[in-house]
Each structure stands twice: as structure tokens, then as C-alpha cells.
Design a protein around this motif. Structure first.
Motif: not given
Ligand code: SF4
Ligand code: SF4
Length: 407
Positions: A394-396, A327-335, A388-392, A344-349
Motif C-alpha cells: 500500500a505505497v500511497r 514486504y517492499c523488495h526495493g524494486c523501484a517500480r513504484c518510483r 505498479a507494485c507487484p507485491y501489493g 517512494t522506495t527511499a521513503i518506505l525504507r
Molecule cells: S514497487 Fe512495491 S516492492 Fe517495488 S519498491 Fe515499490 S513498494 Fe517496494
């Protein structure tokens, strides 16, 4: 910091002025100089005041993308729901038109309406104002109750001179009462700025039972993780400064209601439990939900004024434990970690809108609004986002998938 579980009955007994302070309908506005109570319960619905405003809003509010059919919409309002969240672009403007017809039917003072405008690089104060004038026309109202920036993801947009000029001119026209913003990502920066700049009366943020602290991996070791939220400090900050909080994405971003059916046991409806979990936080004024049939109406409205039962809490623990890791929490750390500037965050959403809600058109529009320098084509496949994602998440691979499906 712990959540603040409420003793609703005690709270209501002690609220200053209480129900007697309301002299007319429950729609929210009080007479000039009359202090709004903090809470009110009437006819099976519970109401909370939105921050420092005088708006008393039903604990359950209605999202409008999609809206229910007109009969159900009327029934929901008749059951006490007095707040509808919409936007200039929902259903290509038809959501606002249908809400406008509802207001004609039930009376303007029965429902508070929040709508939104977007801010794109090419926008000017005049184009923002034109968007809001369009909303006023479609809603067929003189004044919007809450006018929000749609999807604020940077602190800068909140103090952007184009936005502030448009807000000022619209205020002089009487086009809206309160300012706000919706935020899907980068909450930490955006909500702090909204509170600190003092220009916004409310924030609308994604808030749901998946907002556990830092990592779902802590589930095994964190004894009461349902009591901790990744954005709880922000909610506390907003609440303490009189900035109202509306919770959206109460299911989760991209969550599908039908996926919750297997967790239904006996009297426990997981979706209702999720709404109760959100409303158990007294810093939240109202939880936005989509209601599309009578069963959902009963289920969702049943969360208002109700406490989370032990069996419901157990079901939520199981659900989050089984579904939390993607689950992506939208924290934007990956971005922030991406050296290529991929959004990344906008793309995942956008991908979640396609996969889970089936809103492929909206997902494509959202993806198309990104420039070529920030969409999936800019990805260099370095993997920094995943680290960077603390929730694991698979952003890439998710970014690549979005590029294939939505480009
Ligand atoms: S770091 Fe993880 S939880 Fe945070 S926006 Fe990116 S994918 Fe979502
Ligand atoms: S893999 Fe792509 S999206 Fe992820 S950090 Fe690297 S360049 Fe950015």
C-alpha cells in the motif's frame, strides 16, 4: 534458471590449492602472486572468496549498526568472523572507532573492513575524499579493504566524475584496496551498471528469502518458490563477471528478529534458516547479520557451512506465505511509475527503519536527505505507485504515514 545448490564437501575437495594455499591467518589476504582459493573451511568457519579479489571472507559477516559490546565483538572475531561492514555515519562514527579499537586488539590482518561514503548533490571529489579520510582516522588503518558507495540507487552515480576522481586519488594514496557499492533499491539498473562498467569489485545487495519471483501471490501456484529470486539474474551476472556479492538485509528490510520467535519449532530457528537460505546460493560470498548477544551469535554462526534442512525449508515457506504481501523488495517500480517524482522506495525504507528497527533518528536523517520535490509532500495521491507494485504494498498510504512520522 535455478539456484545452484552446493555440495559443500565435494566443492571443497576439488577446490584448487584449497586450504594449503593459505600460509598464515584466515583473514583473507594472500601473499603476492598467490592465488586465493575459492573456499576454505577451518575451525568451524567457512570462507568464500569475494569475486575476483583475493579476499577470503567468512560466510557470516558482521553488520555494525549497531555493533555488539566489545567482549562479544571479540568473541565473534575469535569464532572466525573476519569481515565487518560499516559506514562513516553508523553510530555517528563510533562504529568505525570501535572497529578501530578491535583491530588494535586482535591485529589488523585478522579482520577485513568495508566502509562507505555517501554521494550528495553538493559533494565534490574533495568532500568525498574528506569523508574517506575521516573513516581511515576513526578505523585507525592505512588502507580500507573495501570502499563502497553507500546506497547507490542510480547507474549514474557509479560513473559520476566526482566519484571516479575521488576513487582515483584515494587509490594513489593507498587508502583502499577494492571498490564496491551498497544498493537498497533499483538493483536492476545499479548492479548491471556496476558489472558492465568494470570499475567495481563487489556489490552489496539486499537478498533474503522474500526475494521470490515477481509476486508473493505466486506462492500458491509456484511449486518451489524458495528456489527463485527476483534478483537471481543479477547475482548470476555479477558472479559470472567476477564481481563479488555480499548479501545484506538477510532478515528483510525492516524485519524484526523477535517476530521470528513464534516460528521457532524444535530445532528450527527461522533466522538461522534464513541465513542458510542466503548462503545456499553459491554466488553469495557472505551474509551480513547483526549480532547483539551470545544466543544470536550461536544461532547465526551455526548457519555457516550448514545445509538448509527440510524442516527449515518448510518453516520458511510458511513464514513467507504469511508475511510476504507487505514486504517492499526495493524494486523501484513504484518510483518509476510516480508522475510527481516522489522517492517512494527511499521513503518506505526510512519508515521501515523507524517501525521495525526503532532507528528513528536514522529514519529521520534519511527522510530529511530527500528534497521537498521527492518527499511525501510532493505526493498527488494518484495511486499510480500502488498499481505498479507487484507485491501489493500500500505505497500511497505508507508514503503519507512516513511524511507524518518522519518529516
Ligand atoms: S514497487 Fe512495491 S516492492 Fe517495488 S519498491 Fe515499490 S513498494 Fe517496494
Ligand atoms: S500516489 Fe503519490 S507517491 Fe504514489 S504515484 Fe501518485 S503522486 Fe506518486
Amino acid at each position: 534458471m535455478s539456484r545452484k545448490p552446493q555440495d559443500r564437501r565435494t566443492f571443497i575437495k576439488t577446490m584448487a590449492g584449497g586450504a594449503v594455499a593459505l600460509r598464515s591467518s584466515l583473514s583473507g589476504l594472500l601473499g603476492a602472486g598467490q592465488a586465493a582459493p575459492t573456499r576454505l573451511e577451518k575451525d568451524g568457519m567457512s570462507y568464500r572468496r569475494l569475486g575476483r579479489t583475493d579476499l577470503l571472507l567468512s560466510e557470516i559477516s558482521l553488520g555494525s549498526s549497531p555493533l555488539p559490546d566489545p567482549d562479544l565483538l571479540r568473541a565473534i572475531v575469535d569464532r572466525g568472523v573476519n569481515y565487518i561492514d560499516t559506514s562513516h555515519n553508523y553510530e555517528n562514527g563510533n562504529a568505525e572507532r570501535r572497529i578501530g579499537r578491535l583491530l588494535q586488539d586482535v591485529g589488523r590482518d585478522k579482520v577485513r573492513v568495508a566502509t562507505k561514503f555517501h554521494v550528495a548533490p553538493r559533494d565534490t571529489p574533495a568532500s568525498i575524499m574528506a569523508s574517506v579520510h575521516g573513516s581511515l582516522r576513526r578505523l585507525d588503518v592505512e588502507t580500507i579493504d573495501v570502499l563502497m558507495i553507500h546506497g547507490a540507487e542510480t547507474a549514474g552515480v557509479l560513473v559520476d566524475e566526482r566519484v571516479l576522481e575521488a576513487y582515483e586519488k584515494l587509490k594513489r594514496e593507498g587508502a583502499y584496496r577494492f571498490r564496491g557499492l551498497s544498493c537498497h533499491a533499483n538493483h536492476d539498473e545499479v548492479v548491471r551498471k556496476a558489472v558492465d562498467c568494470g570499475l567495481y569489485d563487489m556489490v552489496q545487495v539486499g537478498y533474503n528469502v522474500f526475494d521470490i519471483q515477481e509476486s508473493t501471490r505466486e506462492v500458491e501456484t509456484y511449486p518451489d518458490y524458495l528456489g527463485a529470486s527476483g534478483i537471481r539474474d543479477l547475482l548470476e551476472l555479477a558472479h559470472s563477471r567476477g564481481v563479488g556479492v555480499i548479501a545484506m538485509k538477510t532478515l528483510k528490510v525492516g524485519g524484526r528478529r523477535q517476530d521470528l520467535e513464534k516460528y521457532r519449532t524444535g530445532a528450527v530457528s527461522l533466522y538461522q534458516a534464513m541465513l542458510k537460505w542466503v548462503l545456499d546460493d553459491e554466488r553469495v560470498t557472505s551474509a551480513v547479520t547483526e549480532i547483539l548477544n551470545r544466543r544470536q551469535m550461536e544461532e547465526d554462526l551455526g548457519a555457516a557451512g550448514a545445509k538448509l534442512a527440510a524442516a527449515e525449508r518448510t518453516a520458511l515457506v510458511r513464514y513467507v506465505g504469511e508475511n510476504g504481501t507487505d514486504y517492499c523488495h526495493g524494486c523501484a517500480r513504484c518510483r518509476r511509475a510516480c508522475p510527481a517524482g516522489v522517492a517512494t522506495t527511499a521513503i518506505l525504507r526510512a519508515l521501515a527503519y523507524h517501525e521495525s528497527y526503532g532507528k528513528t533518528g536514522r529514519a529521520r536523517d534519511s527522510y530529511a536527505s530527500l528534497g521537498s520535490g521527492e518527499n511525501a509532500s510532493a505526493c498527488r495521491d494518484c495511486g499510480a505507485c500502488e498499481k505498479a507494485c507487484p507485491y501489493g504494498v500500500a505505497v500511497r498510504s505508507r508514503v503519507r504515514e512516513a511524511g507524518r512520522i518522519l518529516a
